[in-house]
Design an enzyme around this catalytic site. Structure first.
Site, PDB file in Angstrom:
ATOM      1  N   ASP A  33       1.930   7.035   1.898  1.00  0.00           N
ATOM      2  CA  ASP A  33       2.027   7.009   3.362  1.00  0.00           C
ATOM      3  C   ASP A  33       2.532   5.665   3.869  1.00  0.00           C
ATOM      4  O   ASP A  33       1.920   5.050   4.758  1.00  0.00           O
ATOM      5  CB  ASP A  33       0.663   7.318   3.998  1.00  0.00           C
ATOM      6  CG  ASP A  33       0.009   8.556   3.434  1.00  0.00           C
ATOM      7  OD1 ASP A  33       0.735   9.521   3.132  1.00  0.00           O
ATOM      8  OD2 ASP A  33      -1.228   8.577   3.285  1.00  0.00           O
ATOM      9  N   GLU A  77       3.363  16.104  10.706  1.00  0.00           N
ATOM     10  CA  GLU A  77       2.418  14.987  10.737  1.00  0.00           C
ATOM     11  C   GLU A  77       3.196  13.688  10.614  1.00  0.00           C
ATOM     12  O   GLU A  77       4.428  13.665  10.627  1.00  0.00           O
ATOM     13  CB  GLU A  77       1.406  15.133   9.587  1.00  0.00           C
ATOM     14  CG  GLU A  77       2.078  15.258   8.219  1.00  0.00           C
ATOM     15  CD  GLU A  77       1.105  15.589   7.094  1.00  0.00           C
ATOM     16  OE1 GLU A  77      -0.104  15.366   7.258  1.00  0.00           O
ATOM     17  OE2 GLU A  77       1.582  16.059   6.040  1.00  0.00           O
TER      18      GLU A  77
END
Length: 546
Positions: free
Chosen positions: A15, A190
């Site tokens: 991420d 997302e």
């Protein structure tokens, strides 16, 4: 032209969020249940990276007590504005059930190495928050929104991207929360980031789920709150349906510019292995990423008024990417810790709580790391475990241990760890008769199993207090252990253990982290026995190639 080799951050570094400040680049990555939270890597050339610091170093910023596996810090976002660094992050307190409890927080610092502020609470509407700094100084929190309580389908659980203004003077969100994007047909939208360029607002999101269909999608609008239109050419970056690629699961990106004006994106990726002992039937089945999700970088072409696209054409990630022109700045990385200093090697982390002198000491026995036995490996509390990421498919680790257990419930040793149900542990324990036993405890709770399978293989007997040397060596899916009484003549345990019961897609209870190697001590009697370790030596026998 210099080249960077992907992944630039190997091992569990998922991420990624990146910011360029002057000649320096900083990447923030998720740390989940490991403490301190949010790793920051630093580079001056995009080729060479060093672990610089971790931001969330006190419980007031990050309370992980009781955190379930793969909870904790998800997808931080690092930005720089108004002469300071800004970091927003989520502390996921529950997931995988009918709801996700995921409060958002903001901390700031004048310098990347701190001191970082106490956190500002920014609600709990979903996860993957980012902070967008717009013209005029206005700031906005952007995040994915979770669906209603009890939502079961992906379309219901992932309910689009929202935006809300943040007032830093008042330390709170203000105004209306607005849904600005439903996502594309890929779904699982997302990881949003917003960029302003050429009179457009560009919304970059992760889609497709963080596995083989992962992707980076881009939409744009003339207005911050929409409506947004998707790039008609589809995802900017994906590895979907590409078994030939080395970097699988490419997605969750963040765009940035180098000082010369070139555009790039960071992104996460996997390098999965075939599950050990399972015949391969399909390129995307029965795979395990023992190193976890890693970070790569790709060059981007972004002409004025157009959508950003990969610079070399197509949308597949490349293993080798041209780096910016300029000098190179290699860093030295200390892989061995002899425990002679006042602090641990920066690669080490602990589970769910900060290291404390009451159970982890570098001064109790100078030149050693002392660990006080506390809870079992199955506990989500009071774990006396310190470990670092496994960052290479081929690696070794070694330590020397002095330990005097009086009970089979007292253990200490060298561990390869994914979660409380998936690990291999070369440890010394009491035999209940005044002696000690050395052996390997393995726990496997792979998907589809009804309960964990725990095996114990004892290999030798020792007198309490005798020093023993422990070693482990990994070769892709194969993990082996050895012991020695002098540190030179090694006794290799005959059995080869399965490395693919650790890593992404290996566990029935977690799935976002990577394998850690480290040292630990347990005392289920409650007496609080101590173990002394003389070093932790992580070695890379050969330089890995693509």
């Amino acid at each position: 032209m210099p080249e960077l080799i992907n992944p630039v951050l190997t091992g569990f570094n998922p991420d990624p969020s990146i910011v360029a400040v002057g000649e320096d680049y900083y990447i923030a990555t998720s740390t989940f249940e490991w403490f301190p939270g949010v790793q920051i890597h630093h580079s001056k050339d995009l080729v060479h990276w060093r672990l610089l610091t971790r931001v969330l170093d006190r419980v007031s910023q990050l309370d992980l007590r009781g955190c379930q596996h793969s909870g904790g810090v998800w997808a931080p976002c690092l930005t720089y504005a108004d002469d300071q660094f800004w970091l927003v992050y989520t502390n996921v307190r529950s997931h995988g059930g009918p709801v996700t409890d995921s409060p958002h927080f903001l901390v700031t610092a004048p310098d990347i190495e701190g001191p970082w502020s106490e956190p500002v609470v920014l609600g709990a509407n979903g996860f993957d928050p980012s902070l967008f700094h717009d013209k005029g100084g206005k700031k906005y929190l952007v995040n994915m929104q979770m669906g209603s309580v009890g939502a079961v389908g992906v379309e219901e659980r992932f309910d689009g991207i929202t935006i809300q203004e943040y007032c830093h003077d008042r330390k709170k969100l203000v105004g209306e929360r607005i849904k600005i994007w439903e996502g594309t047909e890929l779904g699982v939208t997302e990881g949003p980031h917003i960029y302003r360029k050429d009179g457009w607002y560009y919304l970059l999101t992760a889609e497709g789920g963080t596995a083989f269909n992962h992707a980076v999608s881009v939409a744009r609008s003339r207005n911050l709150t929409g409506p947004y239109e998707a790039d008609p050419d589809g995802p900017m970056l994906t590895s979907a349906n590409r078994p030939d690629l080395n970097l699988k699961s490419a997605g969750h990106g963040d765009l940035f510019q180098s000082p010369d004006g070139s555009w790039f994106t960071v992104h996460l990726c996997h390098r999965p292995l075939q599950k050990r002992g399972v015949p391969e039937t399909a390129w995307d089945q029965d795979k395990v990423a023992i190193l976890g999700r890693e970070t790569g970088i790709q060059r981007v072409a972004w002409p004025d008024g157009e959508f950003p696209r990969l610079a070399d054409g197509g949308n597949a990630p490349s293993d080798i990417v041209p780096a910016p022109e300029g000098p190179l700045y290699p860093w030295e990385d200390a892989l061995r810790d002899d425990f002679n200093g006042p602090v641990l090697n920066p690669h080490f982390q602990t589970l769910r709580e900060p290291a404390d002198e009451s159970w982890l000491s570098l001064s109790r026995c100078p030149g050693s790391l002392s660990l006080k036995g506390r809870n079992s490996l199955f506990s989500r509390f009071d774990q006396s475990l310190v470990a670092r990421r496994l960052q290479h498919f081929r690696a070794e680790a070694e330590t020397g241990l002095v330990f005097s257990p009086t009970s089979p419930k007292q253990e200490a040793g060298l561990i390869a760890y994914y979660d409380r149900n998936n690990y291999h542990y070369l440890r010394m324990a009491g035999d209940g008769k005044g002696g000690c036993r050395v052996g390997v405890v393995s726990s496997d709770f792979s998907p589809g199993m009804e309960r964990p399978l725990i095996t114990v293989q004892n290999v030798c007997d020792l007198k309490p207090g005798a020093k023993i040397y422990l070693k482990m060596m990994n070769e892709h899916a194969d993990l082996r252990f050895a012991w020695s009484l002098n540190g030179e003549e090694w006794n290799w345990i005959e059995q080869t253990f399965d490395s693919t019961n650790m890593g992404d897609w290996s566990s029935a209870i977690s799935g976002f982290a990577g394998t850690f190697w480290g040292l630990c001590c347990q005392d289920m009697t409650g007496d609080g026995i101590w173990a002394e370790f003389d070093c932790f030596d992580y070695r890379i026998p050969v330089k890995e190639t693509l």
